[in-house]
Design a protein around this motif. Structure first.
Motif, PDB file in Angstrom:
ATOM      1  N   UNK A 113       0.664  -1.178   0.330  1.00  0.00           N
ATOM      2  CA  UNK A 113       0.289   0.234   0.115  1.00  0.00           C
ATOM      3  C   UNK A 113       1.031   1.063   0.136  1.00  0.00           C
ATOM      4  N   UNK A 114       1.852   0.972   0.417  1.00  0.00           N
ATOM      5  CA  UNK A 114       2.756   2.989   0.877  1.00  0.00           C
ATOM      6  C   UNK A 114       2.845   2.679  -0.772  1.00  0.00           C
ATOM      7  N   UNK A 115       3.482   1.986  -1.078  1.00  0.00           N
ATOM      8  CA  UNK A 115       4.655   1.844  -2.591  1.00  0.00           C
ATOM      9  C   UNK A 115       3.025   2.738  -3.669  1.00  0.00           C
ATOM     10  N   UNK A 116       2.146   2.019  -3.194  1.00  0.00           N
ATOM     11  CA  UNK A 116       1.434   2.619  -4.680  1.00  0.00           C
ATOM     12  C   UNK A 116       0.227   3.966  -3.349  1.00  0.00           C
ATOM     13  N   UNK A 117       0.939   4.596  -2.881  1.00  0.00           N
ATOM     14  CA  UNK A 117       0.713   6.028  -2.481  1.00  0.00           C
ATOM     15  C   UNK A 117       2.161   6.875  -2.757  1.00  0.00           C
ATOM     16  N   UNK A 118       2.849   6.037  -3.073  1.00  0.00           N
ATOM     17  CA  UNK A 118       4.076   6.753  -3.316  1.00  0.00           C
ATOM     18  C   UNK A 118       3.839   7.099  -4.306  1.00  0.00           C
ATOM     19  N   UNK A 119       3.752   6.412  -5.378  1.00  0.00           N
ATOM     20  CA  UNK A 119       3.056   6.094  -6.689  1.00  0.00           C
ATOM     21  C   UNK A 119       1.898   7.203  -6.964  1.00  0.00           C
ATOM     22  N   UNK A 120       1.203   7.678  -5.689  1.00  0.00           N
ATOM     23  CA  UNK A 120      -0.119   9.090  -6.889  1.00  0.00           C
ATOM     24  C   UNK A 120       1.123   9.918  -6.228  1.00  0.00           C
ATOM     25  N   UNK A 121       2.319  10.209  -4.740  1.00  0.00           N
ATOM     26  CA  UNK A 121       2.719  11.272  -4.916  1.00  0.00           C
ATOM     27  C   UNK A 121       3.572  11.682  -5.865  1.00  0.00           C
ATOM     28  N   UNK A 122       3.828  10.419  -6.213  1.00  0.00           N
ATOM     29  CA  UNK A 122       5.254  10.825  -7.363  1.00  0.00           C
ATOM     30  C   UNK A 122       4.299  11.275  -8.799  1.00  0.00           C
ATOM     31  N   UNK A 123       3.602  10.763  -9.041  1.00  0.00           N
ATOM     32  CA  UNK A 123       2.253  11.589 -10.005  1.00  0.00           C
ATOM     33  C   UNK A 123       2.249  13.250  -9.686  1.00  0.00           C
ATOM     34  N   UNK A 124       1.603  13.604  -8.657  1.00  0.00           N
ATOM     35  CA  UNK A 124       1.973  15.145  -8.312  1.00  0.00           C
ATOM     36  C   UNK A 124       2.732  15.838  -8.722  1.00  0.00           C
ATOM     37  N   UNK A 125       3.763  15.242  -8.051  1.00  0.00           N
ATOM     38  CA  UNK A 125       5.454  15.786  -8.364  1.00  0.00           C
ATOM     39  C   UNK A 125       5.781  16.210  -9.791  1.00  0.00           C
ATOM     40  N   UNK A 126       5.307  15.279 -10.385  1.00  0.00           N
ATOM     41  CA  UNK A 126       5.519  15.165 -12.137  1.00  0.00           C
ATOM     42  C   UNK A 126       5.568  16.553 -12.910  1.00  0.00           C
ATOM     43  N   UNK A 127       6.839  17.096 -13.369  1.00  0.00           N
ATOM     44  CA  UNK A 127       6.520  18.785 -13.818  1.00  0.00           C
ATOM     45  C   UNK A 127       7.038  18.871 -15.431  1.00  0.00           C
ATOM     46  N   UNK A 128       6.347  19.895 -15.633  1.00  0.00           N
ATOM     47  CA  UNK A 128       6.554  20.152 -17.441  1.00  0.00           C
ATOM     48  C   UNK A 128       7.176  20.994 -16.980  1.00  0.00           C
ATOM     49  N   UNK A 129       8.920  21.890 -17.574  1.00  0.00           N
ATOM     50  CA  UNK A 129       9.288  22.590 -17.119  1.00  0.00           C
ATOM     51  C   UNK A 129       9.927  23.465 -18.160  1.00  0.00           C
ATOM     52  N   UNK A 130       8.748  22.933 -19.858  1.00  0.00           N
ATOM     53  CA  UNK A 130       9.184  23.040 -20.993  1.00  0.00           C
ATOM     54  C   UNK A 130      10.381  23.275 -21.722  1.00  0.00           C
ATOM     55  N   UNK A 131      11.596  21.959 -21.006  1.00  0.00           N
ATOM     56  CA  UNK A 131      12.420  21.449 -21.591  1.00  0.00           C
ATOM     57  C   UNK A 131      12.752  20.193 -21.591  1.00  0.00           C
ATOM     58  N   UNK A 132      10.594  19.944 -21.044  1.00  0.00           N
ATOM     59  CA  UNK A 132      10.503  18.251 -20.580  1.00  0.00           C
ATOM     60  C   UNK A 132      10.015  18.113 -19.409  1.00  0.00           C
ATOM     61  N   UNK A 133      10.041  16.912 -19.391  1.00  0.00           N
ATOM     62  CA  UNK A 133       9.056  16.329 -17.955  1.00  0.00           C
ATOM     63  C   UNK A 133      10.488  16.489 -17.192  1.00  0.00           C
TER      64      UNK A 133
END
Length: 504
Positions: free
Chosen positions: A96-116
């Protein structure tokens, strides 16, 4: 100066070193210690958000290199996890912890216009409450299996771990019961207004349970008793009392132009309090044993919800007898009973869980009823209707929802404290938080999205994050960053203008 990370619910500890980790076509997900399920989830969320699908490397993989994402399953149990992003990203926890870690990582993904990219960060996280629930009312409006799965996806992304399904009400019965086939043959055909009825076969229900489990959610099925039982009477009229009118029902029917409930006819209105099973009838208890036994056999989770709300036409003494007996039967079947807080008037079975749905300022005996669950060795789920009900309108002009409990804007949904509602209820007696979505005014998945987003994120933070770290101004900024995350997932919803919503 650090960016505002769009993390909801807010983790227990977040440290932000400077720097970014770029995601490229060469990024790999490295699987360690049988973390295959979590790696698959992570690959899906990265692909959904970025269009990049990292290759997954299992046992025998090449040496870890900069830019890789390592998913490591640990022996430590529970829902806690750690997430480190530096030259590599590393997620660690049990399943379960890994599943929640994946959801947190989803929120952290950033498009900085030079790539993800991912910002460098160190997160240590675990939940405040063990029970973090959402409820979907499939009785007033029937939602098919795919819609329920979509609801699960939305809730689990915010770390909810309980799905309460309201499977029966005056308008319809929604689950196949082999020993009582008329429940679905006759009792499932209607819904509110002119909406179609429907029901889940046992295989449908098993699929919902399986899918929920894959997202680390436990299904909590509810058969509402002894009231909200008009649909039972369509199937087995000998088990129910004649409808009992009340002033609220009569006034509402007149205002909305709804037909009053009539014995033997489907009820398509929205009034409450008019129905009851025959509490002292032997046939009623034969029926309940049959139904609850089959439901218990279908349900791998520990809970069965037996209702107990709005029994306005039932004498108090009869109601108390019923609640005492039905919670004892549920316990006998090996399940922990849950009941709405009114059931606290009775001698509920030891360990029964109460669900409080009154106001944050309790009226009448509501607080007394809630406390009695704790006095009987149980606990309480907090679902205050004036802050946690997702079916309330955001404002008076909002086209969906009701307003009998309150108008609930995003700040109202966020700014309440579960331990501050019922005086003298020990904090340790609060099992958690649940946010119900009743379905009188909704018909589609888009309607669901309009009412739950963004308020479900506020409830998620109330349920997960430490009370001392919760602060409206911070939440308002962080939740705005989820606009692009929800857009990428195809989750529409309401976007209040006071929030600066991200689009990238």
């Amino acid at each position: 100066m650090f960016m505002v990370l769009p993390l909801v619910p807010l983790p227990v500890s977040v440290t932000e070193p400077t720097g970014m980790l770029s995601l490229t076509a060469a990024t790999r997900i490295i699987v360690e210690n049988d973390a295959d399920a979590a790696a698959s989830v992570l690959a899906d969320v990265i692909a959904e958000r970025t269009g990049l699908r990292p290759a997954v490397a299992g046992p025998g993989h090449d040496a870890i290199r900069p830019g890789d994402i390592v998913v490591r399953r640990t022996a430590r149990q529970g829902e806690q996890y750690t997430l480190h992003v530096g030259d590599t990203a590393r997620l660690e926890g049990a399943d379960a912890g890994l599943f929640y870690a994946a959801q947190t990582l989803r929120q952290l993904l950033t498009d900085d216009r030079e790539g993800w990219a991912l910002p460098h960060v160190d997160i240590e996280d675990s939940p405040r409450f063990s029970y973090r629930g959402v409820m979907l009312d499939v009785a007033r409006t029937f939602f098919d299996v795919d819609t329920v799965k979509a609801f699960i996806d939305r809730a689990s992304s915010l770390k909810f771990n309980r799905l309460h399904l309201h499977l029966s009400d005056d308008q319809g019965w929604r689950l196949q019961i082999d020993s009582r086939p008329l429940l679905t043959e006759r009792g499932s055909t209607a819904a509110v207004g002119d909406r179609p009825g429907g029901f889940y076969t046992k295989d449908d229900f098993r699929e919902i349970v399986r899918y929920a489990a894959s997202r680390h959610m436990v299904v909590v099925p509810e058969i509402d008793l002894p009231g909200h039982t008009h649909a039972i009477g369509l199937a087995y009229p000998e088990l129910v009392e004649a409808p009992v009118m009340n002033d609220g029902l009569l006034a509402q029917a007149k205002e909305l132009g709804e037909a009053l409930p009539a014995a033997g006819e489907p009820y398509r209105g929205t009034g409450v309090g008019h129905s009851s099973v025959k509490i002292h009838g032997d046939a009623t208890w034969d029926f309940l044993r049959d139904v609850l036994t089959e439901l218990a056999e279908l349900t791998p989770g520990p809970f069965l919800h037996v209702g107990g709300d709005e029994c306005l036409g039932t004498a108090q003494a009869d109601f108390d007898v019923f609640i005492e007996r039905v919670t004892a039967l549920t316990t006998e079947l090996g399940k922990t009973p849950i009941a709405w807080h009114e059931a606290g008037s009775a001698q509920v079975a030891e360990g029964t869980i109460g669900q409080y749905w009154g106001s944050t300022t309790p009226a009448g005996e509501h607080a007394d009823h809630a406390r009695r669950f704790a006095e009987r060795g149980g606990s309480v789920i907090m679902s205050p209707s004036n802050t946690a009900y997702l079916d309330m309108k955001y404002d008076a002009e909002f086209p969906l929802g009701l307003d009998w409990a309150a108008l609930i804007d995003l700040q109202t949904a966020y700014e309440w404290e579960p331990t501050a509602i019922v005086d003298a209820l020990p904090a340790q007696a609060i099992l958690g938080v649940e946010s119900p979505l009743w379905a009188e005014t909704i018909e589609t998945l888009d309607d669901i999205d309009q009412l739950i987003f963004p308020r479900v994120a506020a409830i998620a933070e109330v349920a997960w994050s430490p009370a001392a770290t919760r602060e409206w101004t911070s939440f308002r900024e962080r939740v705005g960053g989820l606009g692009a995350v929800w857009d990428a997932a195809g989750w529409a919803g309401h976007r209040p203008s006071e929030i600066a919503w991200s689009t990238r």
